[in-house]
Write an enzyme that holds these catalytic residues in place. Structure first.
Site: not given
Length: 297
Positions: A52, A96, A119
């Site tokens: 990422k 995460q 997200d």
């Protein structure tokens, strides 16, 4: 044979487009910034976070990874998120998953400011996305699937889409997106415990599988001409691979490819689209931040 829906190639095109948008923002004095918080030293999470960050930097964005110890307390983690929430140079925040068991992941995700929740997991973003508010950040995998269908000219209007899976991250938001005005699909939401699952999957014009079980969908469970989107990520042992394993999806790709009209591979299908949509959400967050505080967000 079904045509392969190449998420890697679609992502390459999209990232080239986004690089121009990032350059335009930079010319206006804004560099989109994504901060990823990684708790512990899980190798798979470390590799995913690194990919990422590299993707951000390749587009000219600012990518930052904050690594915290496995035993970090909830209060210490919240303090890190508070600092990122308050930092105007940080437009997107991602924690995460999975988190260690002692951390309440729902509370952690809700601690991220909705305007930086790239997200798309915060309840406020989930609600805004459900009603079709363009300010919402849509979870990256459903957003990537919708973009793939659009760019591959796969019609959804009037089509019967069967989704196998019921997660808040993929299946439920995807069902809402597909039923919305524009896509106009008819959606059936199932899961691995649905009785006689095959009776539903054989009805699908578009079949989307997001369960995490190798070969859950076999050739006898689909009709000719179906479009298959395989979201599954399953690691299987493979002595011929340098890593000792390979990734496969939830559908029996080799058996279904001759039957379907289009199918996503694993790897190289939905996976690249997920990271690309994270970049798109970060770009959206930077644009919205320039416009000042938003109502509700």
């Amino acid at each position: 044979m079904a045509r392969t829906l190449d998420g890697t190639e679609i992502s390459r095109v999209m990232r080239a487009e986004m690089a121009q948008d990032v350059a335009a923002l930079q010319a206006a004095g804004v560099t989109p910034g994504l901060s990823v918080v990684l708790v512990g030293n899980n190798p798979a999470s470390q590799a995913y976070v690194a990919s990422k960050t590299r993707a951000c930097e390749a587009l000219g964005m600012r990518g930052q990874t904050l690594t915290l110890p496995e035993d970090v307390s909830k209060e210490e983690l919240f303090a890190v998120i508070d600092r990122l929430n308050a930092d105007p140079a940080v437009h997107g925040i991602l924690v995460q998953l999975p988190l260690p068991a002692h951390l309440p992941y729902k509370a952690v995700l809700e601690h991220i400011h909705p305007a930086k929740d790239v997200d798309g997991f915060h309840p406020m973003n989930a609600g805004l996305a459900f009603v079709g508010d363009p300010r919402a950040f849509v979870p990256c995998t459903p957003a990537g699937i919708m973009e793939m269908l659009r760019r591959e000219d796969i019609p959804t209007r009037g089509k019967h889409v069967v989704i196998v899976g019921r997660s808040l991250i993929v299946s439920k938001p995807l069902a809402s997106l597909l039923m919305a005005p524009g896509p106009d699909a008819t959606v059936t939401l199932t899961h691995r415990h649905t009785p006689d699952l095959a009776s539903f999957t054989r009805q699908a014009d578009i079949l989307i599988v997001a369960v995490g079980k190798q070969n859950l969908i076999t050739a006898d469970m689909v009709k000719p001409g179906v479009v298959v989107i395989d979201v599954g990520q399953n690691r299987v042992s493979d002595a011929s691979s340098p890593r000792g394993y390979r990734m496969v999806g939830d559908v029996d790709f080799d058996a279904i490819q001759p039957i379907a009209s289009a199918i996503t591979p694993v790897p190289g299908g939905v996976g690249p689209m997920t990271i690309t949509m994270l970049l798109a959400n970060t770009l959206q967050a930077a644009r919205q931040a320039r416009q000042g505080p938003l109502p509700l967000l």
